[in-house]
Design a protein around this motif. Structure first.
Motif, mmCIF file in Angstrom:
data_model
loop_
_atom_site.group_PDB
_atom_site.id
_atom_site.type_symbol
_atom_site.label_atom_id
_atom_site.label_comp_id
_atom_site.label_asym_id
_atom_site.label_seq_id
_atom_site.Cartn_x
_atom_site.Cartn_y
_atom_site.Cartn_z
ATOM 1 N N PHE A 59 0.827 -1.206 0.000
ATOM 2 C CA PHE A 59 0.000 0.000 0.000
ATOM 3 C C PHE A 59 0.862 1.257 0.000
ATOM 4 C CE2 PHE A 59 -2.063 3.345 2.509
ATOM 5 C CZ PHE A 59 -3.128 3.624 1.661
ATOM 6 N N PHE A 60 1.833 1.314 0.894
ATOM 7 C CA PHE A 60 2.670 2.511 0.987
ATOM 8 C C PHE A 60 3.583 2.661 -0.224
ATOM 9 C CE2 PHE A 60 1.797 2.196 5.637
ATOM 10 C CZ PHE A 60 1.108 3.390 5.713
ATOM 11 N N ASP A 61 4.030 1.560 -0.799
ATOM 12 C CA ASP A 61 4.851 1.635 -2.004
ATOM 13 C C ASP A 61 4.034 2.148 -3.182
ATOM 14 O OD1 ASP A 61 7.342 1.265 -3.334
ATOM 15 O OD2 ASP A 61 6.474 -0.507 -4.299
ATOM 16 N N THR A 62 2.789 1.694 -3.294
ATOM 17 C CA THR A 62 1.907 2.175 -4.361
ATOM 18 C C THR A 62 1.594 3.657 -4.178
ATOM 19 O OG1 THR A 62 0.931 -0.018 -4.510
ATOM 20 C CG2 THR A 62 -0.289 1.781 -5.517
ATOM 21 N N LEU A 63 1.363 4.065 -2.951
ATOM 22 C CA LEU A 63 1.100 5.473 -2.664
ATOM 23 C C LEU A 63 2.317 6.335 -2.983
ATOM 24 C CD1 LEU A 63 -1.011 7.425 -1.491
ATOM 25 C CD2 LEU A 63 0.022 7.024 0.739
ATOM 26 N N ARG A 64 3.506 5.866 -2.604
ATOM 27 C CA ARG A 64 4.738 6.604 -2.884
ATOM 28 C C ARG A 64 4.943 6.752 -4.384
ATOM 29 N NH1 ARG A 64 9.272 4.975 -4.724
ATOM 30 N NH2 ARG A 64 8.747 2.806 -4.363
ATOM 31 N N GLN A 65 4.743 5.668 -5.113
ATOM 32 C CA GLN A 65 4.914 5.713 -6.558
ATOM 33 C C GLN A 65 3.881 6.638 -7.201
ATOM 34 O OE1 GLN A 65 4.874 1.879 -8.398
ATOM 35 N NE2 GLN A 65 5.623 2.660 -10.348
ATOM 36 N N GLY A 66 2.662 6.645 -6.690
ATOM 37 C CA GLY A 66 1.635 7.556 -7.207
ATOM 38 C C GLY A 66 1.979 9.013 -6.977
ATOM 39 N N LEU A 67 2.562 9.299 -5.825
ATOM 40 C CA LEU A 67 2.977 10.680 -5.557
ATOM 41 C C LEU A 67 4.115 11.100 -6.479
ATOM 42 C CD1 LEU A 67 2.764 10.779 -1.673
ATOM 43 C CD2 LEU A 67 1.284 11.936 -3.309
ATOM 44 N N TRP A 68 5.043 10.189 -6.764
ATOM 45 C CA TRP A 68 6.127 10.519 -7.690
ATOM 46 C C TRP A 68 5.599 10.728 -9.105
ATOM 47 C CZ3 TRP A 68 10.262 12.806 -6.618
ATOM 48 C CH2 TRP A 68 10.944 12.570 -5.437
ATOM 49 N N VAL A 69 4.596 9.973 -9.492
ATOM 50 C CA VAL A 69 3.975 10.177 -10.799
ATOM 51 C C VAL A 69 3.323 11.561 -10.850
ATOM 52 C CG1 VAL A 69 2.061 9.416 -12.279
ATOM 53 C CG2 VAL A 69 3.672 7.750 -11.359
ATOM 54 N N ALA A 70 2.665 11.947 -9.772
ATOM 55 C CA ALA A 70 2.036 13.277 -9.724
ATOM 56 C C ALA A 70 3.082 14.383 -9.813
ATOM 57 C CB ALA A 70 1.223 13.417 -8.445
ATOM 58 N N VAL A 71 4.205 14.201 -9.151
ATOM 59 C CA VAL A 71 5.280 15.195 -9.214
ATOM 60 C C VAL A 71 5.854 15.265 -10.629
ATOM 61 C CG1 VAL A 71 7.639 15.677 -8.440
ATOM 62 C CG2 VAL A 71 5.882 15.107 -6.780
ATOM 63 N N ALA A 72 6.080 14.102 -11.240
ATOM 64 C CA ALA A 72 6.648 14.080 -12.588
ATOM 65 C C ALA A 72 5.714 14.712 -13.611
ATOM 66 C CB ALA A 72 6.965 12.641 -12.995
ATOM 67 N N ILE A 73 4.427 14.513 -13.431
ATOM 68 C CA ILE A 73 3.460 15.074 -14.376
ATOM 69 C C ILE A 73 3.340 16.594 -14.216
ATOM 70 C CG2 ILE A 73 0.971 15.188 -14.819
ATOM 71 C CD1 ILE A 73 0.892 12.208 -14.525
ATOM 72 N N SER A 74 3.390 17.074 -13.000
ATOM 73 C CA SER A 74 3.192 18.503 -12.775
ATOM 74 C C SER A 74 4.463 19.330 -12.935
ATOM 75 C CB SER A 74 2.616 18.732 -11.383
ATOM 76 O OG SER A 74 3.564 18.340 -10.400
ATOM 77 N N MET A 75 5.622 18.687 -12.954
ATOM 78 C CA MET A 75 6.873 19.434 -12.997
ATOM 79 C C MET A 75 7.043 20.321 -14.230
ATOM 80 S SD MET A 75 9.330 20.165 -11.062
ATOM 81 C CE MET A 75 9.035 18.941 -9.831
ATOM 82 N N PRO A 76 6.750 19.874 -15.453
ATOM 83 C CA PRO A 76 6.929 20.781 -16.600
ATOM 84 C C PRO A 76 6.066 22.037 -16.517
ATOM 85 C CG PRO A 76 6.625 18.540 -17.368
ATOM 86 C CD PRO A 76 6.362 18.528 -15.898
ATOM 87 N N ILE A 77 4.822 21.880 -16.110
ATOM 88 C CA ILE A 77 3.921 23.032 -16.041
ATOM 89 C C ILE A 77 4.354 23.993 -14.937
ATOM 90 C CG2 ILE A 77 1.551 23.731 -15.513
ATOM 91 C CD1 ILE A 77 0.633 21.229 -16.979
ATOM 92 N N LEU A 78 4.706 23.462 -13.773
ATOM 93 C CA LEU A 78 5.128 24.328 -12.675
ATOM 94 C C LEU A 78 6.436 25.043 -12.979
ATOM 95 C CD1 LEU A 78 4.212 22.114 -9.603
ATOM 96 C CD2 LEU A 78 2.999 24.100 -10.495
ATOM 97 N N THR A 79 7.347 24.371 -13.660
ATOM 98 C CA THR A 79 8.620 24.996 -14.013
ATOM 99 C C THR A 79 8.406 26.155 -14.987
ATOM 100 O OG1 THR A 79 9.741 22.883 -13.711
ATOM 101 C CG2 THR A 79 10.908 24.555 -14.965
ATOM 102 N N VAL A 80 7.575 25.940 -15.985
ATOM 103 C CA VAL A 80 7.312 27.003 -16.951
ATOM 104 C C VAL A 80 6.573 28.164 -16.293
ATOM 105 C CG1 VAL A 80 5.947 27.541 -19.009
ATOM 106 C CG2 VAL A 80 7.459 25.596 -18.989
#
Length: 88
Positions: free
Chosen positions: A6-27
């Motif tokens: 459960f915690f590994d899946t949650l951690r991986q989901g949070l990293w996916v959210a960070v990776a997806i939002s990073m280009p937009i937030l950087t720009v």
């Protein structure tokens, strides 16, 4: 379901959210800095001057990175969540 899975899946989901939002937030950050510097140099204090360029930059980056976002989410769901839903 095991606690560790459960915690590994949650951690991986949070990293996916960070990776997806990073280009937009950087720009958005870079566009805000450039517009803020331009406003400080020219003494123009117009509110729409900060909003419109940021919005245009965010929409352009969203359009360009949409395939990356879709692929990342699809990979996360097919590799991680769907096997958990099926019962491994």
């Amino acid at each position: 379901m095991d606690e560790m899975i459960f915690f590994d899946t949650l951690r991986q989901g949070l990293w996916v959210a960070v990776a997806i939002s990073m280009p937009i937030l950087t720009v958005a950050l870079v566009a805000g800095l450039i517009v803020g510097l331009f406003q400080a140099l020219t003494s123009i204090q117009e509110m729409t001057l900060t909003f419109v360029p940021k919005l245009a930059a965010i929409l352009a980056v969203f359009w360009v990175s949409m395939s990356f976002m879709t692929q990342t989410l699809t990979t996360y769901f097919t590799d991680r969540l769907i096997p958990l839903m099926e019962g491994m």
